[in-house]
Design a protein around this motif. Structure first.
Motif, PDB file in Angstrom:
ATOM      1  N   ILE A  31     -32.953  28.199 -25.779  1.00  0.00           N
ATOM      2  CA  ILE A  31     -32.846  26.765 -25.522  1.00  0.00           C
ATOM      3  C   ILE A  31     -33.220  26.580 -24.058  1.00  0.00           C
ATOM      4  CG2 ILE A  31     -31.381  24.729 -25.536  1.00  0.00           C
ATOM      5  CD1 ILE A  31     -29.669  25.958 -27.630  1.00  0.00           C
ATOM      6  N   PHE A  32     -34.347  25.940 -23.857  1.00  0.00           N
ATOM      7  CA  PHE A  32     -34.938  25.880 -22.522  1.00  0.00           C
ATOM      8  C   PHE A  32     -34.758  24.477 -21.959  1.00  0.00           C
ATOM      9  CE2 PHE A  32     -38.397  25.523 -19.475  1.00  0.00           C
ATOM     10  CZ  PHE A  32     -38.393  26.774 -18.858  1.00  0.00           C
ATOM     11  N   GLY A  33     -34.151  24.385 -20.795  1.00  0.00           N
ATOM     12  CA  GLY A  33     -33.919  23.084 -20.181  1.00  0.00           C
ATOM     13  C   GLY A  33     -35.084  22.666 -19.302  1.00  0.00           C
ATOM     14  N   PHE A  34     -35.365  21.364 -19.342  1.00  0.00           N
ATOM     15  CA  PHE A  34     -36.478  20.829 -18.564  1.00  0.00           C
ATOM     16  C   PHE A  34     -35.901  19.672 -17.762  1.00  0.00           C
ATOM     17  CE2 PHE A  34     -41.025  18.954 -18.985  1.00  0.00           C
ATOM     18  CZ  PHE A  34     -41.404  19.594 -17.819  1.00  0.00           C
ATOM     19  N   ILE A 188     -29.740  14.637 -17.125  1.00  0.00           N
ATOM     20  CA  ILE A 188     -28.285  14.795 -17.057  1.00  0.00           C
ATOM     21  C   ILE A 188     -27.978  16.288 -17.071  1.00  0.00           C
ATOM     22  CG2 ILE A 188     -26.089  14.253 -18.139  1.00  0.00           C
ATOM     23  CD1 ILE A 188     -27.720  11.940 -19.566  1.00  0.00           C
ATOM     24  N   LEU A 189     -27.561  16.792 -15.913  1.00  0.00           N
ATOM     25  CA  LEU A 189     -27.489  18.233 -15.761  1.00  0.00           C
ATOM     26  C   LEU A 189     -26.361  18.866 -16.535  1.00  0.00           C
ATOM     27  CD1 LEU A 189     -28.256  17.839 -12.075  1.00  0.00           C
ATOM     28  CD2 LEU A 189     -29.742  18.991 -13.693  1.00  0.00           C
ATOM     29  N   SER A 190     -25.265  18.117 -16.709  1.00  0.00           N
ATOM     30  CA  SER A 190     -24.128  18.736 -17.389  1.00  0.00           C
ATOM     31  C   SER A 190     -24.482  19.097 -18.828  1.00  0.00           C
ATOM     32  CB  SER A 190     -22.919  17.807 -17.343  1.00  0.00           C
ATOM     33  OG  SER A 190     -23.260  16.555 -17.872  1.00  0.00           O
ATOM     34  N   GLU A 191     -25.323  18.247 -19.478  1.00  0.00           N
ATOM     35  CA  GLU A 191     -25.676  18.608 -20.854  1.00  0.00           C
ATOM     36  C   GLU A 191     -26.573  19.838 -20.898  1.00  0.00           C
ATOM     37  OE1 GLU A 191     -26.933  14.578 -22.462  1.00  0.00           O
ATOM     38  OE2 GLU A 191     -28.916  15.353 -21.965  1.00  0.00           O
ATOM     39  N   VAL A 192     -27.427  19.951 -19.903  1.00  0.00           N
ATOM     40  CA  VAL A 192     -28.305  21.118 -19.844  1.00  0.00           C
ATOM     41  C   VAL A 192     -27.474  22.368 -19.597  1.00  0.00           C
ATOM     42  CG1 VAL A 192     -30.139  22.206 -18.527  1.00  0.00           C
ATOM     43  CG2 VAL A 192     -30.253  19.779 -19.058  1.00  0.00           C
ATOM     44  N   ILE A 213     -30.041  30.147 -16.104  1.00  0.00           N
ATOM     45  CA  ILE A 213     -28.986  29.217 -15.725  1.00  0.00           C
ATOM     46  C   ILE A 213     -27.760  29.943 -15.178  1.00  0.00           C
ATOM     47  CG2 ILE A 213     -27.621  28.909 -17.841  1.00  0.00           C
ATOM     48  CD1 ILE A 213     -28.503  25.799 -17.182  1.00  0.00           C
ATOM     49  N   ASN A 214     -27.470  31.120 -15.701  1.00  0.00           N
ATOM     50  CA  ASN A 214     -26.330  31.870 -15.193  1.00  0.00           C
ATOM     51  C   ASN A 214     -26.612  32.418 -13.800  1.00  0.00           C
ATOM     52  OD1 ASN A 214     -24.634  31.510 -17.420  1.00  0.00           O
ATOM     53  ND2 ASN A 214     -25.830  33.043 -18.539  1.00  0.00           N
ATOM     54  N   ALA A 215     -27.827  32.896 -13.632  1.00  0.00           N
ATOM     55  CA  ALA A 215     -28.212  33.399 -12.314  1.00  0.00           C
ATOM     56  C   ALA A 215     -28.129  32.275 -11.298  1.00  0.00           C
ATOM     57  CB  ALA A 215     -29.623  33.962 -12.372  1.00  0.00           C
ATOM     58  N   PRO A 280     -19.957  25.637  -7.878  1.00  0.00           N
ATOM     59  CA  PRO A 280     -20.587  24.324  -7.752  1.00  0.00           C
ATOM     60  C   PRO A 280     -21.161  23.883  -9.104  1.00  0.00           C
ATOM     61  CG  PRO A 280     -21.970  26.003  -6.781  1.00  0.00           C
ATOM     62  CD  PRO A 280     -20.715  26.688  -7.207  1.00  0.00           C
ATOM     63  N   ALA A 281     -21.146  22.576  -9.365  1.00  0.00           N
ATOM     64  CA  ALA A 281     -21.814  22.068 -10.563  1.00  0.00           C
ATOM     65  C   ALA A 281     -23.313  22.240 -10.358  1.00  0.00           C
ATOM     66  CB  ALA A 281     -21.478  20.596 -10.769  1.00  0.00           C
ATOM     67  N   LEU A 282     -24.027  22.372 -11.477  1.00  0.00           N
ATOM     68  CA  LEU A 282     -25.482  22.523 -11.373  1.00  0.00           C
ATOM     69  C   LEU A 282     -26.082  21.390 -10.570  1.00  0.00           C
ATOM     70  CD1 LEU A 282     -27.014  23.636 -14.740  1.00  0.00           C
ATOM     71  CD2 LEU A 282     -27.126  24.774 -12.540  1.00  0.00           C
ATOM     72  N   GLU A 283     -25.518  20.226 -10.796  1.00  0.00           N
ATOM     73  CA  GLU A 283     -25.984  19.026 -10.129  1.00  0.00           C
ATOM     74  C   GLU A 283     -26.109  19.248  -8.626  1.00  0.00           C
ATOM     75  OE1 GLU A 283     -24.457  16.490 -12.549  1.00  0.00           O
ATOM     76  OE2 GLU A 283     -25.497  14.706 -11.836  1.00  0.00           O
ATOM     77  N   GLU A 284     -25.066  19.855  -8.096  1.00  0.00           N
ATOM     78  CA  GLU A 284     -25.052  20.056  -6.643  1.00  0.00           C
ATOM     79  C   GLU A 284     -26.091  21.081  -6.220  1.00  0.00           C
ATOM     80  OE1 GLU A 284     -20.527  19.361  -5.397  1.00  0.00           O
ATOM     81  OE2 GLU A 284     -20.821  20.641  -7.141  1.00  0.00           O
TER      82      GLU A 284
END
Lengths: 294, 265
Positions: A31-34, A188-192, A213-215, A280-284
């Motif tokens: 599942i690849f986020g864009f 919306i980063l939280s869904e990604v 995403i984990n890295a 940190p949240a991804l957003e940040e």
């Protein structure tokens, strides 16, 4: 094996920038986020993959076949859900879904009913009488009814209430478990964060980075929130590795990447009211990326 | 096949309305034929007071209005006009409706090529026109026949009626072409009326000025009713012109649509 392969894809609308030199690939089964802000070029890229628009230069292939030249064949295996859905107003939902199904071979007709039940969709209503959220559900069902090997989602969750979003995510997870590859575009980063294993970040038409995403989260970024009990100078914590430093009276907030002992040394011997160290949240992290590029 | 069926379903009612209008028009106009033919001398003397250029423009200098066929030829211009509006409307909207109603993102991501879509959509328009013309020709011939006095040139009547679909095909092709050339067509009817009436005005000028070159510009001149009644045949050069224009416009439509970016929502 990569399902989507994009090489130096560039699209100009006349003189207006669409995307510039975009390259990335999506592996089978992931599942690849864009990710990117509105107008960054996410939809442009997706619309080229679907041959809705033609690239100015560069190429894109899906299942090893060229998106433009072999589009019809490729699209048998693609399910697409756009951010805004529009259908023929005076059709009933079931007629539209059956019309949609008629484009594919070997369709399991029961799937329409199964998906509609999961998404709580009334099949007998007319399209024009549906609310935006319900139209979106029609979009989800018609995008998944032919069990596509590749699911392309372009900001899919707008208009869905949280409960439906959850059901939708579960559905996507399920499809993914059954072997479908997913390209998930969103701002919306939280869904990604919830869904994707890898992400690519696009900004102003260019790919900024592609990350696991984990890295990305593990990338040693820690979020510090320090409430001081004694006065220190504003740039006391502004050492190598600190980013996004914000000072509100006695509270210091920043991201830190580096040897954690360095920061502990800075705090050591100072009087604190409170100290929090968070993931940190991804957003940040992304905001940090955006700023870095500017 | 599924696209074709879907198109027919969506356009059937409109086709029936327009066909009914065409047939009603014949019915109403022909209803006026007996009183007019009875007092034809009076009627013609009124018309003769019009300046010659106006009479030419109306197409009445070459027609004998006391004859049922001549009278039908006189009113047939308006049948052509309405039939052309319907044809042009169908031609313009059949491809652009997907963009207007924003359903292009639904249809074009299906596993079909663009030319398959154009094929199906053009075929649906042709089917509608076919049904319309069969109904129209049959009923119109019956109505006109009911008003015949002694003899009626049946071949000429069929030829007149059969010119409808040929003019319609011109406007379908033009509509298709315009629909892929003009970006973002918001409403169909204004463009349709504008273009069809422009060609109609050219025809009025053509008849009034009798300029042989002008006639090639407008399809309304290709099937001159006076000539059909006189010769019981079409003018070959116009027939070819019409065919060539329709073919070129249709080929261009395919080529342009094939390479067109579908605007996002």
């Amino acid at each position: 094996m990569s399902v989507i392969e994009i090489n130096n894809l560039t699209k100009y609308y006349g003189k207006a920038r669409g995307i510039i030199d975009v390259s990335f690939s999506v592996n089978e089964g992931e599942i690849f986020g864009f990710i990117g802000p509105n107008g960054a070029g996410k939809s442009t890229t997706i619309r080229i993959l679907l041959a809705l628009i033609y690239p100015t230069s560069g190429s894109a292939s899906i299942f090893g076949k060229d998106c433009i030249a072999e589009g019809p064949e490729i699209r048998r295996e693609i399910g697409y859900l756009p951010s805004e859905v529009f259908y023929y107003d005076n059709m009933r939902v079931i007629d539209l879904l059956q019309y949609s199904a008629s484009f594919y071979k070997n369709i399991d007709k029961n799937r329409i009913y199964k998906l509609a039940e999961i998404m709580d969709l009334d099949l007998n209503r007319k399209i024009e009488d549906l609310s935006y959220g319900n139209k979106k559900k029609v979009g989800i069902v018609q995008g998944l009814l032919h069990q596509p090997r590749l699911i392309i989602l372009d900001e899919p969750t707008s208009g869905l209430d949280p409960l439906m979003q959850q059901k939708f995510f579960d559905l996507i997870h399920e499809e993914n478990k059954n072997g479908a590859t997913v390209l998930f575009s969103s701002h919306i980063l939280s869904e990604v964060q919830k869904l994707c294993s890898r992400v690519t970040i696009i900004k102003e038409g260019r790919i900024i980075s592609i990350e696991d995403i984990n890295a990305l989260k593990r990338n040693n970024y820690k979020k510090f929130i320090i409430d001081m009990d004694e006065a220190v100078s504003e740039d006391y914590f502004n050492i190598e590795g600190v980013a996004d430093l914000a000072v509100d009276k006695t509270t210091f907030t920043f991201l830190f990447k580096g040897d954690i002992n360095q920061m502990i040394d800075k705090i050591h011997g100072k009087r604190l009211n409170n100290l929090r160290i968070e993931e940190p949240a991804l957003e940040e992290i992304f905001m940090h990326y955006y700023e870095k590029e500017e | 096949m599924n696209i074709f069926a879907q198109e027919l379903k969506m356009s059937a009612i409109s086709m029936i309305y327009w066909t009914t209008a065409l047939i009603l028009l014949v019915f109403v106009f022909m209803f006026m034929y007996p009183p007019i033919s009875k007092d034809i001398a009076v009627f013609e003397s009124i018309l003769n007071n019009f300046p010659i250029s106006l009479r030419r423009a109306l197409g009445i200098t070459t027609l004998d209005l006391s004859e049922v066929l001549g009278f039908y030829g006189f009113i047939f211009v308006y049948i052509l006009l309405i039939g052309s509006v319907y044809a042009m409307k169908s031609g313009i909207s059949v491809l652009s409706e997907e963009i207007r109603s924003k359903t292009a993102d639904f249809l074009l991501v299906k596993p079909v090529s663009r030319s398959t879509i154009v094929n199906a959509k053009i075929l649906s328009v042709l089917t509608n026109l076919g049904i319309q013309n069969i109904l129209f020709i049959t009923l119109s011939c019956l109505i006109v026949n009911a008003y015949k006095q002694d003899s009626l040139d049946a071949a000429a009547l069929v030829l007149i009626n059969a010119s409808l679909i040929q003019v319609q095909l011109f406007f379908v092709a033009l509509g298709l072409f315009l629909s892929v050339v003009i970006k973002k067509i918001k409403t169909v009817l204004p463009i349709t009326l504008g273009v069809v009436f422009a060609f109609f005005v050219i025809q009025l000028l053509n008849q009034s000025l009798d300029d042989p070159k002008l006639a090639y510009i407008t399809p309304f001149a290709y099937f001159d009713v006076g000539q059909i009644i006189q010769n019981s045949s079409y003018d070959f050069s116009f027939l070819v012109t019409n065919f060539v224009i329709i073919t070129v416009l249709t080929v261009l439509t395919y080529l342009i649509y094939q390479r067109q970016d579908i605007p996002s929502l």
